[in-house]
Motif scaffolding. Sequence first.
Motif, PDB file in Angstrom:
ATOM      1  N   GLN A 122     -26.370  -1.974  -7.266  1.00 64.05           N
ATOM      2  CA  GLN A 122     -26.162  -1.419  -8.596  1.00 64.05           C
ATOM      3  C   GLN A 122     -25.692  -2.518  -9.554  1.00 64.05           C
ATOM      4  O   GLN A 122     -24.905  -3.402  -9.187  1.00 64.05           O
ATOM      5  CB  GLN A 122     -25.138  -0.287  -8.551  1.00 64.05           C
TER       6      GLN A 122
ATOM      7  N   GLY B  59     -29.824   2.512 -12.358  1.00 65.30           N
ATOM      8  CA  GLY B  59     -28.477   1.978 -12.264  1.00 65.30           C
ATOM      9  C   GLY B  59     -28.406   0.555 -11.745  1.00 65.30           C
ATOM     10  O   GLY B  59     -27.364  -0.092 -11.842  1.00 65.30           O
TER      11      GLY B  59
ATOM     12  N   LYS C 184     -28.661   5.829 -20.711  1.00 66.02           N
ATOM     13  CA  LYS C 184     -27.815   4.962 -19.877  1.00 66.02           C
ATOM     14  C   LYS C 184     -27.680   3.544 -20.396  1.00 66.02           C
ATOM     15  O   LYS C 184     -26.978   2.730 -19.793  1.00 66.02           O
ATOM     16  CB  LYS C 184     -28.358   4.944 -18.442  1.00 66.02           C
TER      17      LYS C 184
ATOM     18  N   ASN D  84     -26.594  -1.971 -19.882  1.00 62.91           N
ATOM     19  CA  ASN D  84     -26.131  -0.773 -19.187  1.00 62.91           C
ATOM     20  C   ASN D  84     -24.762  -0.350 -19.734  1.00 62.91           C
ATOM     21  O   ASN D  84     -23.851  -1.166 -19.856  1.00 62.91           O
ATOM     22  CB  ASN D  84     -26.039  -1.047 -17.687  1.00 62.91           C
ATOM     23  N   LYS D  85     -24.627   0.939 -20.050  1.00 61.55           N
ATOM     24  CA  LYS D  85     -23.384   1.440 -20.645  1.00 61.55           C
ATOM     25  C   LYS D  85     -22.178   1.256 -19.735  1.00 61.55           C
ATOM     26  O   LYS D  85     -21.042   1.153 -20.209  1.00 61.55           O
ATOM     27  CB  LYS D  85     -23.544   2.918 -21.008  1.00 61.55           C
ATOM     28  N   LYS D  86     -22.399   1.194 -18.429  1.00 64.38           N
ATOM     29  CA  LYS D  86     -21.284   1.041 -17.500  1.00 64.38           C
ATOM     30  C   LYS D  86     -20.558  -0.282 -17.692  1.00 64.38           C
ATOM     31  O   LYS D  86     -19.407  -0.423 -17.278  1.00 64.38           O
ATOM     32  CB  LYS D  86     -21.777   1.161 -16.057  1.00 64.38           C
TER      33      LYS D  86
ATOM     34  N   SER E  28     -18.456   5.866 -21.577  1.00 63.21           N
ATOM     35  CA  SER E  28     -18.992   6.913 -20.711  1.00 63.21           C
ATOM     36  C   SER E  28     -20.458   7.107 -20.993  1.00 63.21           C
ATOM     37  O   SER E  28     -20.919   6.888 -22.115  1.00 63.21           O
ATOM     38  CB  SER E  28     -18.260   8.225 -20.925  1.00 63.21           C
ATOM     39  N   GLN E  29     -21.208   7.526 -19.995  1.00 58.84           N
ATOM     40  CA  GLN E  29     -22.623   7.755 -20.166  1.00 58.84           C
ATOM     41  C   GLN E  29     -22.841   9.042 -20.931  1.00 58.84           C
ATOM     42  O   GLN E  29     -22.042   9.963 -20.873  1.00 58.84           O
ATOM     43  CB  GLN E  29     -23.331   7.840 -18.803  1.00 58.84           C
TER      44      GLN E  29
END
Length: 327
Positions: free
Chosen positions: A197, A226, A270, A318-320, A325-326
């Motif tokens: 990931q 992801g 995402k 990627n938002k992570k 938060s997604q």
Amino acid sequence: AHGAPEQGPPAAVLAPGPLADGAPKPQGCKYMKGNPQSARPGVPCLPPAEVWPYSSRTAWRVQLGERVLAAATPQIVEEMCGGFMLAGDQVWCKAAMGVEGTLGLSYGIGNRDLWSEELSNKFHVPSRLFDCRTPPRASPPLSGSAPNATGLGFCSGRQSHCYELPYWPTLACLGGAEIERQAQRTTLKSGLQGSMQLSAHVKIQMQDGSEWAALEQLLASDMEEGKVRSLDLKVLFGQGLGYAPKDSGIVDEEGLLAWQVSILEQLLRKFWVIGSTLEVYRQGWTPAVDCPTQACQEPAILTAGGFGLTRFAVSLVNKKLTGSSQT
């Protein structure tokens, strides 16, 4: 550069002439300070043409174009990224870069791929390189003749192809699931196989529209999506009718464009858009000079202000990686 051949049945067309009442009027936006000739972060400044430059004005092309503009407009601020980096057709989020154990996947490298060279020499990330249209003799990295895994610092100051970290070339182009078994074709799923990931930096240079099917396949799997840390796209709208899903009922250009636009929009679930080349392309567009008699061919997809969106680069993260938060 912003035009495209007309295809499909006749569509609702508005009379050409002055901008429609609903078109955005100049709001005094300013181009980025220093006018960097690169992708830029933030909301792009796209002043509308003073006079409609085309011989037609198709309502659905504009409606789809406004959706593209909304999808490609960043909603992330620099603090969320720990800073921005401008790198040619890309804007990178510093929070996503320079992490060990990551890999670059570059699809459509052409004669030279500055994206993967930058990953290698600045961030010490190895890459897998893909192309099936460029003859290997014309592409040192595709033929394997570009300096490879030279060691840190070796490429500093060099103007020619050079990779301090390893690269692995493959004679294959990107597509979706339906072309998995075709010669010289590959998918994002196969490229990401075995990846952890948030471990892959991905760049896609769209060449014939088949790449949209690859992105749709990626969107179908939360696990595969992801794995992507950053995503740099050179989008191409309006081509690739033969690559649309067989059961989609897409038979014309309007349906094709609507499908492609929806894929770009779905990526926002995402990923954050960081920046694009829209503003720098707009600075290079001179409708009064390019279309002095307002008779140019209408682009395949465009804004209400007349700016063509058929091809441009957009960068996502990627938002992570931004602590958000997604959605």
